[in-house]
Design a protein around this motif. Structure first.
Motif, PDB file in Angstrom:
ATOM      1  N   ILE A 127      57.996 101.914   2.359  1.00 24.40           N
ATOM      2  CA  ILE A 127      57.209 101.293   3.560  1.00 24.40           C
ATOM      3  C   ILE A 127      57.970 102.176   4.577  1.00 24.40           C
ATOM      4  O   ILE A 127      59.149 102.454   4.854  1.00 24.40           O
ATOM      5  N   VAL A 128      57.069 102.600   5.401  1.00 25.88           N
ATOM      6  CA  VAL A 128      57.343 103.189   6.499  1.00 25.88           C
ATOM      7  C   VAL A 128      56.866 102.434   8.122  1.00 25.88           C
ATOM      8  O   VAL A 128      55.743 102.548   8.014  1.00 25.88           O
ATOM      9  N   MET A 129      57.660 101.822   8.511  1.00 24.34           N
ATOM     10  CA  MET A 129      57.492 100.931   9.713  1.00 24.34           C
ATOM     11  C   MET A 129      58.081 101.505  10.895  1.00 24.34           C
ATOM     12  O   MET A 129      59.205 101.784  11.184  1.00 24.34           O
ATOM     13  N   LYS A 130      57.381 101.524  11.920  1.00 26.44           N
ATOM     14  CA  LYS A 130      57.561 101.971  13.290  1.00 26.44           C
ATOM     15  C   LYS A 130      57.724 100.846  14.191  1.00 26.44           C
ATOM     16  O   LYS A 130      56.759 100.185  14.477  1.00 26.44           O
ATOM     17  N   LEU A 131      59.003 100.437  14.786  1.00 23.72           N
ATOM     18  CA  LEU A 131      59.155  99.401  15.669  1.00 23.72           C
ATOM     19  C   LEU A 131      59.442  99.696  16.886  1.00 23.72           C
ATOM     20  O   LEU A 131      60.248 100.694  17.118  1.00 23.72           O
ATOM     21  N   TRP A 132      58.874  99.125  18.032  1.00 22.80           N
ATOM     22  CA  TRP A 132      59.189  99.432  19.181  1.00 22.80           C
ATOM     23  C   TRP A 132      60.651  98.753  19.678  1.00 22.80           C
ATOM     24  O   TRP A 132      60.689  97.691  19.495  1.00 22.80           O
ATOM     25  N   ARG A 133      61.502  99.692  19.977  1.00 23.02           N
ATOM     26  CA  ARG A 133      62.802  99.285  20.628  1.00 23.02           C
ATOM     27  C   ARG A 133      62.895  99.600  22.247  1.00 23.02           C
ATOM     28  O   ARG A 133      62.597 100.592  22.494  1.00 23.02           O
ATOM     29  N   GLY A 134      63.357  98.609  22.643  1.00 25.41           N
ATOM     30  CA  GLY A 134      63.662  98.749  24.224  1.00 25.41           C
ATOM     31  C   GLY A 134      63.801  97.572  25.143  1.00 25.41           C
ATOM     32  O   GLY A 134      63.830  96.461  24.536  1.00 25.41           O
ATOM     33  N   ASP A 135      63.593  97.588  26.260  1.00 24.55           N
ATOM     34  CA  ASP A 135      63.348  96.505  27.185  1.00 24.55           C
ATOM     35  C   ASP A 135      62.569  96.792  28.438  1.00 24.55           C
ATOM     36  O   ASP A 135      61.723  97.729  28.368  1.00 24.55           O
ATOM     37  N   ALA A 136      62.560  96.152  29.564  1.00 24.70           N
ATOM     38  CA  ALA A 136      61.837  96.009  30.586  1.00 24.70           C
ATOM     39  C   ALA A 136      61.983  97.487  31.095  1.00 24.70           C
ATOM     40  O   ALA A 136      61.014  98.032  31.925  1.00 24.70           O
ATOM     41  N   GLY A 137      63.077  98.150  31.020  1.00 28.81           N
ATOM     42  CA  GLY A 137      63.194  99.605  31.624  1.00 28.81           C
ATOM     43  C   GLY A 137      62.470 100.583  30.786  1.00 28.81           C
ATOM     44  O   GLY A 137      62.676 101.647  31.515  1.00 28.81           O
ATOM     45  N   GLY A 138      62.221 100.472  29.731  1.00 32.36           N
ATOM     46  CA  GLY A 138      61.443 101.389  28.953  1.00 32.36           C
ATOM     47  C   GLY A 138      61.907 101.336  27.576  1.00 32.36           C
ATOM     48  O   GLY A 138      62.898 100.674  27.224  1.00 32.36           O
ATOM     49  N   GLY A 139      61.445 102.207  26.757  1.00 37.33           N
ATOM     50  CA  GLY A 139      61.997 102.246  25.358  1.00 37.33           C
ATOM     51  C   GLY A 139      61.080 103.326  24.470  1.00 37.33           C
ATOM     52  O   GLY A 139      60.166 103.998  25.078  1.00 37.33           O
ATOM     53  N   LEU A 175      49.659  87.478  14.218  1.00 35.93           N
ATOM     54  CA  LEU A 175      50.972  86.954  13.856  1.00 35.93           C
ATOM     55  C   LEU A 175      51.719  87.836  12.609  1.00 35.93           C
ATOM     56  O   LEU A 175      50.939  88.079  11.618  1.00 35.93           O
ATOM     57  N   MET A 176      52.897  88.119  12.781  1.00 38.50           N
ATOM     58  CA  MET A 176      53.448  88.813  11.990  1.00 38.50           C
ATOM     59  C   MET A 176      53.579  88.018  10.418  1.00 38.50           C
ATOM     60  O   MET A 176      53.595  88.816   9.453  1.00 38.50           O
ATOM     61  N   CYS A 177      53.600  86.656  10.668  1.00 41.61           N
ATOM     62  CA  CYS A 177      54.034  85.978   9.323  1.00 41.61           C
ATOM     63  C   CYS A 177      52.814  85.665   8.523  1.00 41.61           C
ATOM     64  O   CYS A 177      53.029  85.284   7.379  1.00 41.61           O
ATOM     65  N   MET A 178      51.594  86.167   9.329  1.00 44.28           N
ATOM     66  CA  MET A 178      50.301  85.998   8.614  1.00 44.28           C
ATOM     67  C   MET A 178      49.618  87.183   8.207  1.00 44.28           C
ATOM     68  O   MET A 178      48.459  87.264   7.821  1.00 44.28           O
ATOM     69  N   THR A 179      50.213  88.357   8.462  1.00 42.13           N
ATOM     70  CA  THR A 179      49.801  89.598   8.078  1.00 42.13           C
ATOM     71  C   THR A 179      50.440  90.193   6.856  1.00 42.13           C
ATOM     72  O   THR A 179      51.595  90.646   6.852  1.00 42.13           O
ATOM     73  N   ARG A 180      49.697  90.144   5.755  1.00 46.30           N
ATOM     74  CA  ARG A 180      50.398  90.682   4.589  1.00 46.30           C
ATOM     75  C   ARG A 180      50.253  92.247   4.606  1.00 46.30           C
ATOM     76  O   ARG A 180      49.617  92.689   4.879  1.00 46.30           O
ATOM     77  N   MET A 181      51.530  92.685   4.061  1.00 43.58           N
ATOM     78  CA  MET A 181      51.667  94.226   3.937  1.00 43.58           C
ATOM     79  C   MET A 181      50.416  94.684   3.088  1.00 43.58           C
ATOM     80  O   MET A 181      49.884  95.706   3.398  1.00 43.58           O
ATOM     81  N   SER A 182      49.967  94.060   2.229  1.00 42.19           N
ATOM     82  CA  SER A 182      48.954  94.563   1.151  1.00 42.19           C
ATOM     83  C   SER A 182      47.732  94.819   1.836  1.00 42.19           C
ATOM     84  O   SER A 182      46.636  95.166   1.225  1.00 42.19           O
ATOM     85  N   SER A 183      47.452  93.830   3.070  1.00 37.84           N
ATOM     86  CA  SER A 183      46.043  94.229   3.791  1.00 37.84           C
ATOM     87  C   SER A 183      46.250  95.224   4.820  1.00 37.84           C
ATOM     88  O   SER A 183      45.031  95.611   5.147  1.00 37.84           O
ATOM     89  N   LEU A 184      47.163  96.025   4.872  1.00 39.03           N
ATOM     90  CA  LEU A 184      47.325  97.072   5.837  1.00 39.03           C
ATOM     91  C   LEU A 184      47.052  98.320   4.942  1.00 39.03           C
ATOM     92  O   LEU A 184      47.471  98.498   3.846  1.00 39.03           O
ATOM     93  N   PRO A 185      46.440  99.352   5.973  1.00 32.56           N
ATOM     94  CA  PRO A 185      46.270 100.598   5.144  1.00 32.56           C
ATOM     95  C   PRO A 185      47.796 101.246   4.796  1.00 32.56           C
ATOM     96  O   PRO A 185      48.704 101.222   5.465  1.00 32.56           O
ATOM     97  N   ILE A 186      47.394 102.225   3.909  1.00 35.63           N
ATOM     98  CA  ILE A 186      48.834 102.994   3.277  1.00 35.63           C
ATOM     99  C   ILE A 186      49.079 103.754   4.454  1.00 35.63           C
ATOM    100  O   ILE A 186      48.284 104.827   4.964  1.00 35.63           O
ATOM    101  N   GLY A 187      50.397 104.081   4.747  1.00 36.20           N
ATOM    102  CA  GLY A 187      51.045 105.021   5.883  1.00 36.20           C
ATOM    103  C   GLY A 187      51.615 104.212   6.763  1.00 36.20           C
ATOM    104  O   GLY A 187      52.043 103.130   6.617  1.00 36.20           O
ATOM    105  N   GLU A 188      52.000 104.863   7.985  1.00 31.54           N
ATOM    106  CA  GLU A 188      52.971 104.381   8.960  1.00 31.54           C
ATOM    107  C   GLU A 188      52.340 103.170   9.450  1.00 31.54           C
ATOM    108  O   GLU A 188      51.015 103.227   9.576  1.00 31.54           O
ATOM    109  N   ILE A 189      53.111 102.046   9.549  1.00 30.00           N
ATOM    110  CA  ILE A 189      52.795 100.803  10.113  1.00 30.00           C
ATOM    111  C   ILE A 189      53.482 100.650  11.543  1.00 30.00           C
ATOM    112  O   ILE A 189      54.920 100.684  11.465  1.00 30.00           O
TER     113      ILE A 189
END
Length: 291
Positions: free
Chosen positions: A7-19, A73-87
């Motif tokens: 799994i390759v997952m890109k999460l946004w990290r930061g705060d109100a000042g930017g990220g 909702l993150m808890c209702m989105t199955r990984m298998s339902s997402l296209p292969i590749g970066e998420i």
């Protein structure tokens, strides 16, 4: 899902000042939802990651985010339902960012305080009576879990921060429809819905309905009927004559409706605007990439 797949997952990290987005790689596991993967990243690679969640059952509305650009909702989105590749997983763009995937949704709670509450007539001898059709009509609106995905995706709020002062948004049009359609409620909020809740700003694009995890028909069953009622109250000469002949009260104005909430003094200052403070940061100032 193959056990060996990465799994390759890109999460946004930061705060109100930017990220920025940070990339995390980890082995896939069978049957996971997006929130499971986020929790694994939090446990093994980013212990300081901020994410809001509670029930992990699609009923608390806490884990709202944008997954591959779509509010879900993150808890209702199955990984298998997402296209292969970066998420990609990013916070809701319609609200100010607090940190990482957590946004400040307090605006919604301020709006909720402004809505005149359920006001039934005095209990008659023998108690209240309701027909089943009236119960069924409002039952759909009770399913709302206040995930605020509809608020996030509504372009009236998302693209125009100043509108938060004069616009309630789809979640609260659902609440107002529930009250207006209740056969035991005695308040006429139609003028208030127009003057203070700003329903005229909605141009019924149905984007709110498309993202609702509870499949509430927000546009068709709540917003459009409210718009029709507002027009009847303001422009229908037969309704005006009927109120005069039958001695029924006129629809509540914004100032009058404020008497039924905890915001009487602030709402009374301006009949055309609720006293909801604008958020200090807009979605465009958070450092998130543009659509």
């Amino acid at each position: 899902m193959p056990e060996e797949r990465e799994i390759v997952m890109k999460l946004w990290r930061g705060d109100a000042g930017g990220g920025a987005f940070e990339t995390y790689k980890l082995p896939a596991q069978e049957g996971e939802v997006v929130l499971d993967v986020v929790h694994r990243i939090q446990a093994t690679k980013a212990p300081d990651l901020a994410v809001r969640w509670n029930c992990k059952a699609g009923k608390c509305g806490s884990c709202s985010a944008e997954i591959n650009g779509r509010p879900r909702l993150m808890c209702m989105t199955r990984m298998s339902s997402l296209p292969i590749g970066e998420i990609t997983v990013s916070p809701m763009r319609g609200f100010p960012i607090m940190r990482d995937l957590v946004t400040d949704v307090s605006y919604n709670f301020e709006v909720a305080k402004q809505i005149p509450s359920f006001t039934p007539a005095p209990k008659p001898p023998g108690g209240y009576r309701m027909s089943q059709v009236d119960i069924d009509r409002g039952q759909e609106f009770h399913k709302c879990i206040e995930c605020f995905l509809c608020q996030n995706v509504c372009h009236v709020i998302r693209d125009h921060e100043d509108n938060k002062r004069v616009y309630a948004g789809p979640r609260f049009f659902v609440r107002l429809a529930e009250l207006e359609m209740h056969p035991l409620d005695t308040l006429d909020r139609r003028a208030y819905i127009s003057e203070a809740m700003g329903i005229g700003l909605c141009n019924i694009t149905k984007c709110c309905t498309e993202v609702c995890p509870e499949d509430i028909h927000i546009t068709d069953n709540a917003i459009i009927p409210l718009k029709e009622r507002v027009v009847d109250a303001r422009y229908d000469p037969v309704a005006w004559l009927g109120r005069k002949l039958l001695g029924r009260p006129a629809p509540l104005s914004a100032v009058q409706a404020a008497r039924y909430t905890g915001a009487a003094s602030s709402a009374a200052r301006s009949p055309s605007a609720r006293a909801v403070p604008a958020s200090p940061e807009t979605a465009s100032s958070t450092g998130l990439p543009a659509d």
